[in-house]
Scaffold this motif. Structure first.
Motif, PDB file in Angstrom:
ATOM      1  N   ARG A 178       0.517  -0.860   0.355  1.00 20.09           N
ATOM      2  CA  ARG A 178       0.189   0.033  -0.141  1.00 20.09           C
ATOM      3  C   ARG A 178       0.774   1.309  -0.063  1.00 20.09           C
ATOM      4  O   ARG A 178       0.573   2.512  -0.735  1.00 20.09           O
ATOM      5  CB  ARG A 178      -0.540   0.106   1.025  1.00 20.09           C
ATOM      6  N   SER A 179       2.268   1.130   1.029  1.00 17.94           N
ATOM      7  CA  SER A 179       3.174   2.600   0.567  1.00 17.94           C
ATOM      8  C   SER A 179       3.871   2.339  -1.200  1.00 17.94           C
ATOM      9  O   SER A 179       3.864   3.463  -0.325  1.00 17.94           O
ATOM     10  CB  SER A 179       3.864   2.332   2.154  1.00 17.94           C
ATOM     11  N   LEU A 180       4.098   1.394  -1.017  1.00 15.51           N
ATOM     12  CA  LEU A 180       4.597   1.478  -2.897  1.00 15.51           C
ATOM     13  C   LEU A 180       3.422   2.348  -3.734  1.00 15.51           C
ATOM     14  O   LEU A 180       3.916   3.147  -4.354  1.00 15.51           O
ATOM     15  CB  LEU A 180       5.260  -0.276  -2.638  1.00 15.51           C
ATOM     16  N   ILE A 181       2.438   1.897  -3.354  1.00 20.20           N
ATOM     17  CA  ILE A 181       1.513   2.161  -4.741  1.00 20.20           C
ATOM     18  C   ILE A 181       1.204   4.031  -4.557  1.00 20.20           C
ATOM     19  O   ILE A 181       0.612   4.095  -4.619  1.00 20.20           O
ATOM     20  CB  ILE A 181       0.481   0.807  -4.561  1.00 20.20           C
ATOM     21  N   PHE A 182       0.949   4.044  -3.076  1.00 18.03           N
ATOM     22  CA  PHE A 182       0.158   5.483  -2.274  1.00 18.03           C
ATOM     23  C   PHE A 182       1.305   5.854  -2.899  1.00 18.03           C
ATOM     24  O   PHE A 182       1.758   5.499  -0.736  1.00 18.03           O
ATOM     25  CB  PHE A 182      -1.166   4.945  -1.572  1.00 18.03           C
ATOM     26  N   SER A 183       1.166   7.698  -2.568  1.00 19.14           N
ATOM     27  CA  SER A 183       2.044   8.685  -1.907  1.00 19.14           C
ATOM     28  C   SER A 183       1.137   9.159  -0.490  1.00 19.14           C
ATOM     29  O   SER A 183       0.017   9.707  -1.172  1.00 19.14           O
ATOM     30  CB  SER A 183       2.785   9.645  -2.469  1.00 19.14           C
ATOM     31  N   PRO A 184       1.405   8.773   0.331  1.00 22.86           N
ATOM     32  CA  PRO A 184       0.761   9.544   1.430  1.00 22.86           C
ATOM     33  C   PRO A 184       0.056  10.709   0.587  1.00 22.86           C
ATOM     34  O   PRO A 184      -0.866  10.988   2.098  1.00 22.86           O
ATOM     35  CB  PRO A 184       0.924   9.497   2.607  1.00 22.86           C
ATOM     36  N   TRP A 185       0.894  11.791   0.725  1.00 23.98           N
ATOM     37  CA  TRP A 185       0.727  13.488   0.521  1.00 23.98           C
ATOM     38  C   TRP A 185       0.058  13.298  -1.067  1.00 23.98           C
ATOM     39  O   TRP A 185      -0.484  14.463  -1.099  1.00 23.98           O
ATOM     40  CB  TRP A 185       2.179  14.182   0.692  1.00 23.98           C
ATOM     41  N   ALA A 186      -0.528  12.175  -1.611  1.00 26.92           N
ATOM     42  CA  ALA A 186      -0.896  12.541  -2.999  1.00 26.92           C
ATOM     43  C   ALA A 186      -2.244  12.128  -3.174  1.00 26.92           C
ATOM     44  O   ALA A 186      -2.696  11.093  -3.351  1.00 26.92           O
ATOM     45  CB  ALA A 186      -0.181  11.955  -3.702  1.00 26.92           C
ATOM     46  N   HIS A 187      -3.282  12.770  -2.168  1.00 23.64           N
ATOM     47  CA  HIS A 187      -5.018  13.384  -2.309  1.00 23.64           C
ATOM     48  C   HIS A 187      -4.617  13.264  -3.369  1.00 23.64           C
ATOM     49  O   HIS A 187      -4.852  13.872  -4.687  1.00 23.64           O
ATOM     50  CB  HIS A 187      -5.242  13.788  -1.753  1.00 23.64           C
ATOM     51  N   ALA A 188      -5.899  12.104  -3.672  1.00 18.86           N
ATOM     52  CA  ALA A 188      -6.409  11.895  -5.234  1.00 18.86           C
ATOM     53  C   ALA A 188      -7.835  13.071  -5.151  1.00 18.86           C
ATOM     54  O   ALA A 188      -7.909  13.908  -4.061  1.00 18.86           O
ATOM     55  CB  ALA A 188      -7.558  10.420  -5.981  1.00 18.86           C
ATOM     56  N   ALA A 189      -8.024  13.931  -6.466  1.00 13.06           N
ATOM     57  CA  ALA A 189      -8.771  15.329  -7.144  1.00 13.06           C
ATOM     58  C   ALA A 189     -10.341  14.688  -7.347  1.00 13.06           C
ATOM     59  O   ALA A 189     -11.529  15.725  -7.336  1.00 13.06           O
ATOM     60  CB  ALA A 189      -8.292  16.204  -7.907  1.00 13.06           C
ATOM     61  N   ARG A 190     -10.478  12.944  -6.721  1.00 13.23           N
ATOM     62  CA  ARG A 190     -11.778  12.957  -7.280  1.00 13.23           C
ATOM     63  C   ARG A 190     -13.023  13.368  -6.659  1.00 13.23           C
ATOM     64  O   ARG A 190     -12.702  13.015  -4.864  1.00 13.23           O
ATOM     65  CB  ARG A 190     -11.332  10.507  -7.231  1.00 13.23           C
ATOM     66  N   PRO A 191     -13.816  13.639  -7.427  1.00 12.31           N
ATOM     67  CA  PRO A 191     -15.040  14.244  -6.732  1.00 12.31           C
ATOM     68  C   PRO A 191     -15.712  12.402  -5.639  1.00 12.31           C
ATOM     69  O   PRO A 191     -15.542  11.446  -5.804  1.00 12.31           O
ATOM     70  CB  PRO A 191     -15.680  14.030  -7.670  1.00 12.31           C
ATOM     71  N   ALA A 192     -15.611  13.293  -4.228  1.00  5.30           N
ATOM     72  CA  ALA A 192     -16.174  12.186  -2.965  1.00  5.30           C
ATOM     73  C   ALA A 192     -17.604  11.009  -4.304  1.00  5.30           C
ATOM     74  O   ALA A 192     -17.472  10.163  -3.874  1.00  5.30           O
ATOM     75  CB  ALA A 192     -16.944  12.891  -2.224  1.00  5.30           C
ATOM     76  N   SER A 193     -18.666  12.178  -4.270  1.00  5.56           N
ATOM     77  CA  SER A 193     -19.568  11.480  -5.504  1.00  5.56           C
ATOM     78  C   SER A 193     -19.093   9.958  -6.653  1.00  5.56           C
ATOM     79  O   SER A 193     -19.631   9.684  -6.740  1.00  5.56           O
ATOM     80  CB  SER A 193     -20.434  12.340  -6.251  1.00  5.56           C
ATOM     81  N   ALA A 194     -17.847  10.365  -7.321  1.00  4.95           N
ATOM     82  CA  ALA A 194     -17.820   9.302  -8.035  1.00  4.95           C
ATOM     83  C   ALA A 194     -17.331   8.170  -7.697  1.00  4.95           C
ATOM     84  O   ALA A 194     -17.355   7.062  -8.487  1.00  4.95           O
ATOM     85  CB  ALA A 194     -16.226   9.996  -8.505  1.00  4.95           C
ATOM     86  N   GLY A 195     -16.429   7.972  -6.105  1.00  6.66           N
ATOM     87  CA  GLY A 195     -16.449   6.735  -5.731  1.00  6.66           C
ATOM     88  C   GLY A 195     -14.826   6.326  -6.474  1.00  6.66           C
ATOM     89  O   GLY A 195     -14.682   6.986  -7.307  1.00  6.66           O
ATOM     90  N   TYR A 196     -14.818   5.281  -5.683  1.00  5.60           N
ATOM     91  CA  TYR A 196     -13.591   4.891  -6.327  1.00  5.60           C
ATOM     92  C   TYR A 196     -13.900   2.367  -6.595  1.00  5.60           C
ATOM     93  O   TYR A 196     -15.509   2.189  -6.497  1.00  5.60           O
ATOM     94  CB  TYR A 196     -12.491   4.344  -5.153  1.00  5.60           C
ATOM     95  N   ASP A 197     -13.386   2.550  -7.760  1.00  4.46           N
ATOM     96  CA  ASP A 197     -13.781   1.075  -8.603  1.00  4.46           C
ATOM     97  C   ASP A 197     -13.225  -0.236  -7.645  1.00  4.46           C
ATOM     98  O   ASP A 197     -13.766  -1.292  -7.890  1.00  4.46           O
ATOM     99  CB  ASP A 197     -13.012   1.085 -10.356  1.00  4.46           C
ATOM    100  N   VAL A 198     -12.402  -0.259  -6.920  1.00  9.06           N
ATOM    101  CA  VAL A 198     -11.478  -0.481  -6.642  1.00  9.06           C
ATOM    102  C   VAL A 198     -11.258  -0.344  -5.291  1.00  9.06           C
ATOM    103  O   VAL A 198     -10.259   0.622  -4.850  1.00  9.06           O
ATOM    104  CB  VAL A 198     -10.521  -1.494  -7.103  1.00  9.06           C
ATOM    105  N   ALA A 199     -12.149  -0.877  -3.973  1.00 10.71           N
ATOM    106  CA  ALA A 199     -12.315  -0.139  -2.135  1.00 10.71           C
ATOM    107  C   ALA A 199     -11.595  -0.831  -1.760  1.00 10.71           C
ATOM    108  O   ALA A 199     -10.487  -0.812  -0.279  1.00 10.71           O
ATOM    109  CB  ALA A 199     -13.132   0.725  -1.942  1.00 10.71           C
ATOM    110  N   THR A 200     -11.222  -2.325  -2.057  1.00  9.70           N
ATOM    111  CA  THR A 200     -10.788  -3.623  -1.294  1.00  9.70           C
ATOM    112  C   THR A 200      -9.438  -4.175  -2.026  1.00  9.70           C
ATOM    113  O   THR A 200     -10.664  -4.643  -2.988  1.00  9.70           O
ATOM    114  CB  THR A 200     -11.893  -4.332  -0.344  1.00  9.70           C
ATOM    115  N   LEU A 201      -8.776  -4.716  -1.318  1.00  8.37           N
ATOM    116  CA  LEU A 201      -8.285  -5.998  -1.900  1.00  8.37           C
ATOM    117  C   LEU A 201      -8.724  -7.336  -1.186  1.00  8.37           C
ATOM    118  O   LEU A 201      -7.914  -7.389   0.042  1.00  8.37           O
ATOM    119  CB  LEU A 201      -6.997  -5.726  -1.823  1.00  8.37           C
ATOM    120  N   THR A 202      -9.609  -7.924  -1.403  1.00 10.39           N
ATOM    121  CA  THR A 202      -9.336  -9.504  -0.778  1.00 10.39           C
ATOM    122  C   THR A 202      -8.332 -10.472  -0.819  1.00 10.39           C
ATOM    123  O   THR A 202      -7.768 -10.699  -2.538  1.00 10.39           O
ATOM    124  CB  THR A 202     -10.431 -10.120  -1.668  1.00 10.39           C
ATOM    125  N   VAL A 203      -7.818 -10.932   0.254  1.00 14.39           N
ATOM    126  CA  VAL A 203      -6.779 -11.574  -0.228  1.00 14.39           C
ATOM    127  C   VAL A 203      -7.295 -13.732   0.379  1.00 14.39           C
ATOM    128  O   VAL A 203      -7.499 -12.815   1.675  1.00 14.39           O
ATOM    129  CB  VAL A 203      -5.170 -11.361   0.278  1.00 14.39           C
TER     130      VAL A 203
END
Lengths: 523, 523
Positions: free
Chosen positions: B84-109
């Protein structure tokens, strides 16, 4: 297995282990130079210090005792944790019997001010006192750092971390030659390293590694040469097409990246001085923005440091005469191209000053029209020696980066030449000396990318760092090989131990691989 | 500032920004090679995969949903946090509007087994499925990794992390060309990298960096060539004088260091195979221990991996005849020195097998007395090609490290030769092929220390890593420059992005600096 079969191996062993012991002797123990003349393994060398003869064991659960108005700042607690993880390997538990206790179980950090402003000339002084309980010079044992600012405390933490050495025999972290009393402050306020992210993009994680390593040698300005003619990696939201001049869609810095870098550096007492090099290195500013200057006001929000670098070097004005409507503009004003260059630089200075920035310009501006530069200008030397004396004689401030000694991409400059380059050379007047803010080593990026940038920077940048931090009398020695080299080897090994790819010290050409097997302390 | 003054700069700009765009095109977007023939930017290439045409946004607060008996293991949760820390830079917040949601919010392992044993042949297979809710092939959207072991899950997390790309325009992490279905497993069970800490000591932090980077390319054995004739850095508590053969008192590994390295590697699915190279490289074993073999039983406690490397290469037996009591010992048994070499190696094998280790020996042992080697022996090729066919024909197992292609200190071997070296070359019998455990790239340390070890290892080790992981049919291509090079460039840039000092790909000599300014993706 008959032991006899191994015997002839052992014939060689005696010699080898003897040479191993010799290698260890070539890396002598830290000592008070006043008492014994041995090296003090603190880099850069502190201003004043006294030491003793005791070895103190440091508790692996060393606790922070924050005191004073600034002691409780998050920046102090975070710095303490960073240094604690550098000093102690979490897996290397000391074998010390519980009954023995530790001589140093608490680090008291007293910070007089809670002001977190980080600007040029911020007070970086600190005092360290380390003693065992009941020692001749102490009533209460332990370690104390006192500083006027949190940035002084951070410098003190670095020094404290260098005094803490893991003993592989006792498996304790120890402070040798205690009690220590150190009073320290830098000679120059501006001790910079330039990174060039236009010739090669450096990922944020790599810039973080560089900032970490800068803090280890107490450098305090990251001069970020963000853009140049080859690529424009920085996002300017008001001009979203600008970073289309990046090498690729992922070799870019978002505004959030830049803010993060500034914040990451600040936590280590390092200012970020951004540079937009105009007009000579602006060919990547493309895609149809004739009025680029307003982008500076956006950058002002990202870069809080009071100095901003406006470049001004290596301007080729010839093309202005070849472009019809520029030629017309010049003719209408009766300007030659050199007049336009001056007009351009001075206009940029005005804009920067309006944004409450102190303008920094490469020395060509001073060499061409020094008398016209804004009196607040900081002139950045690079072409050769002898410029800062002229600059300060005119009452302007100066930063030394004489390319013959402090351009790190010049690989044929051995560490001794880096070390002996003196920013005050040729300046005898005390008032004029004060106009020399310091200096900067420059890591131009034509042949430096993520793969080799750290091995090109270190260890030579450390030589400059001591030059700029430590007292002139202490470092102006004639016989560097015997008085400085062992300490620089030691610091290079410290960088390696902290995961920094610092190159061998003694190779004539910088960043060359080690020439054969051997100890870090002699290569 | 009159815009006209900038105009002639812009003449150059058009050309430059056009070439910038071209550079971006030379780094094409990930695509399904099945559908479009474009490169798939996953290194090493998975066994089977299908992709689509959708771009999915990944939630920066991506959550782990652990399932199955092994899903809840701490090792899975820790690996998820690392990625997770390799994929996301903690300071780089997405500008996506809250209403749009995300396609992938959970990783099932989903992990079928809670067994954390990491041994040769451990199941590293995994399946990944990534789709948007309501997609053609999905009922429930999201991302799922399924594996039989936690180590398969860790390999799947690496692949997942490579599918997640930060989009600098939208500022979202995205998975492009979804839905993805990937089924993957390695071709060889033993995919090694050798580190030599005798010629130069490598600090623990540096070994950690190497282990991290190994996991990025799915290498799974760190062959730790701990000691050699130049230095003996490892602590053996029962023989505390041994590590006096270290270069200095601080260029050492405590038992705790070694255990930590083993544990750190295990969390990344990497076994540590230790080597004590006898009798040819044992000159640093000094200080009067004629009966050294018992030290192996102590090492057994540190190194749980089932394979142990006993060396056996480059033995100079001549000195045995020159040492009187060894000569006497040989004469009494009517042995020539070559008999003694054999006696020595076989005795060491016995001891290792008694300690429940599978012995690994360099190929000289096989070349000299292959018929006498214990049938469990794994022969480690290095002298040249064609050895493994002979080894497996005799029913022994083999690891390929042909020095002509997989010795990383051979700087004149370009990546294509590393990539095309095939461990199964010359072996057509299926049963014999199974005796080839895999291969190993060797980073001998004569000219590699902390300053340059990573730039010498990478990117060429990655070429071998894909050779050993991916299916032969998929990587046996004739035109590497067009089918593989762009993907290797991409992986090298990924390493750089993760802070690893991987060198330019296309320089003929390995680890050379970039030859001039340019994008990571073309150098």
């Amino acid at each position: 297995m008959p032991p006899e079969l191994l015997a002839c191996l052992f014939l060689a062993l005696v010699a080898v282990s003897a040479s191993g012991a010799a290698a260890a002797r070539r890396h002598p123990a830290p000592a008070n130079s006043t008492a014994t003349g041995n090296p003090v393994y603190i880099w850069p060398l502190p201003k004043n210090f006294t030491s003793g003869t005791r070895t103190l064991a440091v508790d692996p659960d060393l606790a922070l005792d924050p005191r004073g108005p600034g002691g409780g700042a998050a920046a102090v607690a975070e710095a303490f944790e960073r240094y604690r993880s550098l000093i102690f390997s979490p897996w290397a538990h000391a074998a010390r019997p519980a009954s023995a206790g530790y001589d140093v179980a608490t680090l008291t950090v007293v910070v007089a001010s809670a002001d977190e402003t980080l600007e040029l000339g911020v007070d970086e002084s600190y005092t360290i006192y380390i003693a065992a309980a009941g020692g001749a010079n102490s009533i209460v044992g332990g370690a104390t750092i006192e500083a006027n600012t949190i940035y002084g405390a951070i410098r003190g933490l670095e020094t404290f971390s260098q005094l803490c050495v893991f003993n592989y025999d006792t498996k304790n972290v120890e402070v040798r030659y205690a009690p220590w009393y150190i009073q320290d402050e830098p000679r120059f306020a501006f001790r910079g390293l330039m990174l060039d992210t236009s010739r090669h993009y450096l990922p944020v994680d790599v810039i973080k590694q560089v900032i970490d390593s800068m803090s280890f040698s107490k450098l305090n300005v990251l001069h970020w040469h963000i853009i140049d003619e080859q690529s424009f990696p920085l996002e300017i939201p008001s001009y979203p097409n600008l970073w289309k001049g990046s090498y690729s869609k992922s070799e870019r810095y978002t505004v959030e990246d830049a803010r993060y870098i500034v914040s990451y550096a600040k936590k280590r007492g390092i200012n970020v001085m951004a540079e937009i090099d105009v007009p000579g290195h602006a060919e990547s500013w493309g895609n149809g923005y004739p009025k680029l200057w307003p982008s500076l006001s956006y950058m002002r929000k990202i870069f809080p440091f009071g100095l901003f670098h406006l470049g001004g070097d290596e301007v080729y004005t010839g093309c202005w005469n070849l472009t019809p409507h520029v030629k017309q503009w010049l003719d209408e004003r009766n300007m030659a191209t050199k007049d336009a260059y001056k007009y351009f630089v001075l206009k940029a200075q005005e804009i920067a000053i309006d944004l409450n920035w102190i303008p920094v310009n490469w020395e060509e501006t001073f060499n061409s029209f020094g008398e016209s530069l804004n009196p607040r200008t900081v002139v950045h030397n690079w072409l050769g020696p002898g410029v800062c004396p002229k600059v300060v004689a005119k009452g302007l401030r100066c930063i030394m980066s004489n390319q013959g000694v402090w351009y790190l991409d010049h690989l044929d400059v051995p560490w001794e030449q880096v070390y002996t380059a003196e920013p005050l050379a040729g300046i005898n007047d005390t008032a004029q000396q004060k106009l020399v803010l310091g200096g900067e080593v420059c890591m131009w990026g034509e042949t430096a990318d993520t793969s080799d940038v750290q091995q090109t920077i270190w260890p030579r940048a450390a030589a400059a760092a001591e030059r700029m931090w430590s007292q002139l009398e202490a470092i102006s020695t004639q016989d560097l090989e015997t008085t400085v080299l062992a300490r620089l080897h030691y610091f290079r090994c410290l960088l390696n131990h902290r995961g920094i790819a610092a190159a061998p010290v003694t190779n004539f050409y910088a960043r060359r691989p080690p020439i054969g097997p051997g100890s870090c302390f002699v290569q």
